[in-house]
Design an enzyme around this catalytic site. Structure first.
Site, PDB file in Angstrom:
ATOM      1  CD  GLU A 190     -18.864 -33.292  38.655  1.00 24.01           C
ATOM      2  OE1 GLU A 190     -18.515 -33.940  39.825  1.00 24.01           O
ATOM      3  OE2 GLU A 190     -18.447 -33.807  37.577  1.00 24.01           O
TER       4      GLU A 190
ATOM      5  CE  LYS B 164     -14.524 -40.112  42.858  1.00 25.54           C
ATOM      6  NZ  LYS B 164     -13.451 -40.403  42.189  1.00 25.54           N
TER       7      LYS B 164
ATOM      8  CB  VAL C  67     -20.880 -37.777  36.470  1.00 26.13           C
ATOM      9  CG1 VAL C  67     -22.155 -38.164  35.340  1.00 26.13           C
ATOM     10  CG2 VAL C  67     -20.061 -36.814  36.180  1.00 26.13           C
TER      11      VAL C  67
ATOM     12  CG  ASP D  37     -11.213 -48.119  37.715  1.00 26.95           C
ATOM     13  OD1 ASP D  37     -12.198 -47.882  37.835  1.00 26.95           O
ATOM     14  OD2 ASP D  37     -10.281 -47.482  38.396  1.00 26.95           O
TER      15      ASP D  37
ATOM     16  CB  SER E 120     -16.645 -44.511  35.971  1.00 28.68           C
ATOM     17  OG  SER E 120     -17.441 -43.498  36.749  1.00 28.68           O
ATOM     18  CB  ALA E 121     -20.592 -45.730  39.511  1.00 29.57           C
ATOM     19  CG  ASP E 122     -19.284 -40.839  36.538  1.00 33.24           C
ATOM     20  OD1 ASP E 122     -19.923 -41.011  37.736  1.00 33.24           O
ATOM     21  OD2 ASP E 122     -18.548 -40.218  36.052  1.00 33.24           O
TER      22      ASP E 122
ATOM     23  CE  LYS F 106      -9.023 -35.016  32.689  1.00 32.13           C
ATOM     24  NZ  LYS F 106     -10.148 -34.940  33.320  1.00 32.13           N
TER      25      LYS F 106
HETATM   26  N1  PSU Z   1     -13.162 -36.210  35.327  1.00 36.40           N
HETATM   27  C1  PSU Z   1     -12.952 -35.054  35.317  1.00 36.40           C
HETATM   28  N2  PSU Z   1     -13.033 -34.398  36.402  1.00 36.40           N
HETATM   29  C2  PSU Z   1     -13.634 -34.619  37.474  1.00 36.40           C
HETATM   30  C3  PSU Z   1     -14.084 -36.032  37.283  1.00 36.40           C
HETATM   31  C4  PSU Z   1     -13.768 -36.823  36.303  1.00 36.40           C
HETATM   32  O1  PSU Z   1     -12.031 -34.592  34.173  1.00 36.40           O
HETATM   33  O2  PSU Z   1     -13.727 -33.860  38.330  1.00 36.40           O
HETATM   34  C5  PSU Z   1     -14.779 -36.710  38.549  1.00 36.40           C
HETATM   35  C6  PSU Z   1     -16.360 -36.449  38.215  1.00 36.40           C
HETATM   36  O3  PSU Z   1     -17.053 -36.161  39.437  1.00 36.40           O
HETATM   37  C7  PSU Z   1     -16.641 -38.036  38.049  1.00 36.40           C
HETATM   38  C8  PSU Z   1     -15.812 -38.674  38.651  1.00 36.40           C
HETATM   39  O4  PSU Z   1     -18.015 -38.441  38.001  1.00 36.40           O
HETATM   40  O5  PSU Z   1     -14.748 -37.932  38.653  1.00 36.40           O
HETATM   41  C9  PSU Z   1     -15.343 -40.050  38.416  1.00 36.40           C
HETATM   42  O6  PSU Z   1     -15.042 -40.678  39.373  1.00 36.40           O
HETATM   43  P1  PSU Z   1     -14.432 -42.183  39.168  1.00 36.40           P
HETATM   44  O7  PSU Z   1     -13.631 -42.426  37.888  1.00 36.40           O
HETATM   45  O8  PSU Z   1     -13.956 -42.733  40.472  1.00 36.40           O
HETATM   46  O9  PSU Z   1     -15.941 -43.117  38.780  1.00 36.40           O
HETATM   47 MN    MN Z   2     -13.277 -46.580  39.349  1.00 36.96          MN
END
Ligand code: PSU
Ligand code: MN
Length: 314
Positions: A28, A89, A109, A141, A143-145, A162
């Site tokens: 990524e 992003k 991701v 909140d 994540s879309a992941d 984390k």
């Molecule tokens: N967690 C990490 N490092 C990162 C990310 C997450 O330790 O760089 C990044 C990844 O690209 C992940 C994204 O897909 O943050 C998730 O963002 P969000 O929480 O806004 O969905």
């Molecule tokens: Mn989010």
């Protein structure tokens, strides 16, 4: 306008490897554009590619470059993503708008999975995935992941999540989304900087071959979902929970007080953690990404060998 699925632009090397059925690992780019500070982000991106090669696979770093979906970046493009602050992003829902606006974006991701799927790349290595945030019951909140994992058949190698996230809720959500969670060489889901989270994983596999076979069977079942492979950070790089837990809580509280929301939350927390630990968290982050790249490459190599030999099952 055509109704054909978008075909990402592949580097020649990635295109050749895919055509010949050789091992390819997607990587990524939000980790470069928004996950780490310059210049460590660029150094890490290069080291991760080298690590994939060292283990016999071809790296395909994924990004949107001037509106084009790309898999396999040249070094100049990688360098641009290291310090160009106009790079945004993008998660998977953002891709169409980024393309239409001819913009450049680091892919999270979820977006990287989508592009890997379109490119025909089955496995992808990252540091940590996004998940269910702490207090998601009020902020919503998530994540879309996680929803992309429930929708797209890419296998994602990570070091767990984390504890800026709620690990228990993240694992529950993955179960709801029908995403198998495989722990490599451990019975416990790892917590990114730490080898243990206190949460058990039912599916433990100890070899890249066993993981490659499980991925192949999962696909042949028509499951339609991704798989999450959780690879604990190497012992010598792991952080002391006593030292990091309080810092994480402080960063989360600071984000809340500053009114940080939406896609800014994760980059904010990562940057604050790096500052608050005087670079210790970044060092650990780099070590675990490299470790994940190596495992993903070994799984990809085992998968390519399995395809050429044919399966002994059914
Ligand atoms: N967690 C990490 N490092 C990162 C990310 C997450 O330790 O760089 C990044 C990844 O690209 C992940 C994204 O897909 O943050 C998730 O963002 P969000 O929480 O806004 O969905
Ligand atoms: Mn989010």
């Amino acid at each position: 306008m055509s109704n054909e699925p978008i075909r990402p632009v592949l580097s020649e090397e990635v295109a050749d490897a895919l055509a010949e059925g050789r091992a390819v690992v997607a990587l990524e780019s939000t980790i470069i554009s928004h996950g780490m500070p310059y210049p460590q982000n660029l150094e890490t991106a290069r080291l991760v590619e080298a690590m994939v090669r060292e283990h016999g696979a071809i790296p395909a770093t994924v990004a949107v470059v001037d509106g084009m979906l790309r898999a396999g970046l040249d070094d100049a493009t990688l360098a641009r993503f290291g310090d160009d602050r106009t790079v945004i992003k993008a998660s998977s829902r953002d891709l169409a708008a980024v393309m239409a606006g001819r913009l450049s974006a680091g892919t999270t991701v979820s977006a990287t999975m989508r592009i890997a799927e379109l490119a025909g790349i089955g496995i992808f290595a990252t540091g940590g995935i996004g998940g269910v945030h702490r207090e998601a019951e009020t902020s919503f909140d998530i994540s879309a992941d996680l929803t992309e994992l429930g929708h797209t058949g890419t296998a994602v190698v990570c070091a767990g999540v984390k504890s800026i996230l709620d690990i228990g809720k993240t694992l529950e959500y993955l179960e709801t989304q029908r995403v198998p969670v495989i722990a490599f060489g451990t019975n416990e889901f790892p917590a990114f900087y730490m080898r243990k989270s206190g949460f058990k994983v039912e599916l433990r596999l100890d070899t890249p071959e066993a993981i490659a076979e499980t991925i192949a069977l999962h696909r042949r079942l028509g499951s339609g979902t991704g798989l999450l492979i959780a690879n604990p950070i190497p012992e010598e790089a792991a952080l002391d929970p006593a030292a990091i837990d309080g810092t994480i809580a402080d960063a989360v509280e600071e984000a809340r007080r500053s009114g940080i929301t939406g896609k800014d939350v994760t980059p904010f927390l990562l940057a604050r953690l790096n500052e608050l630990t005087a670079g210790e968290s970044l060092k650990a982050n780099i070590a675990l990404v490299l470790n994940n790249a190596a495992l993903a490459a070994r799984i990809a190599v085992a998968g390519a060998a399995g395809r050429s030999q044919g399966s002994s099952r059914q």
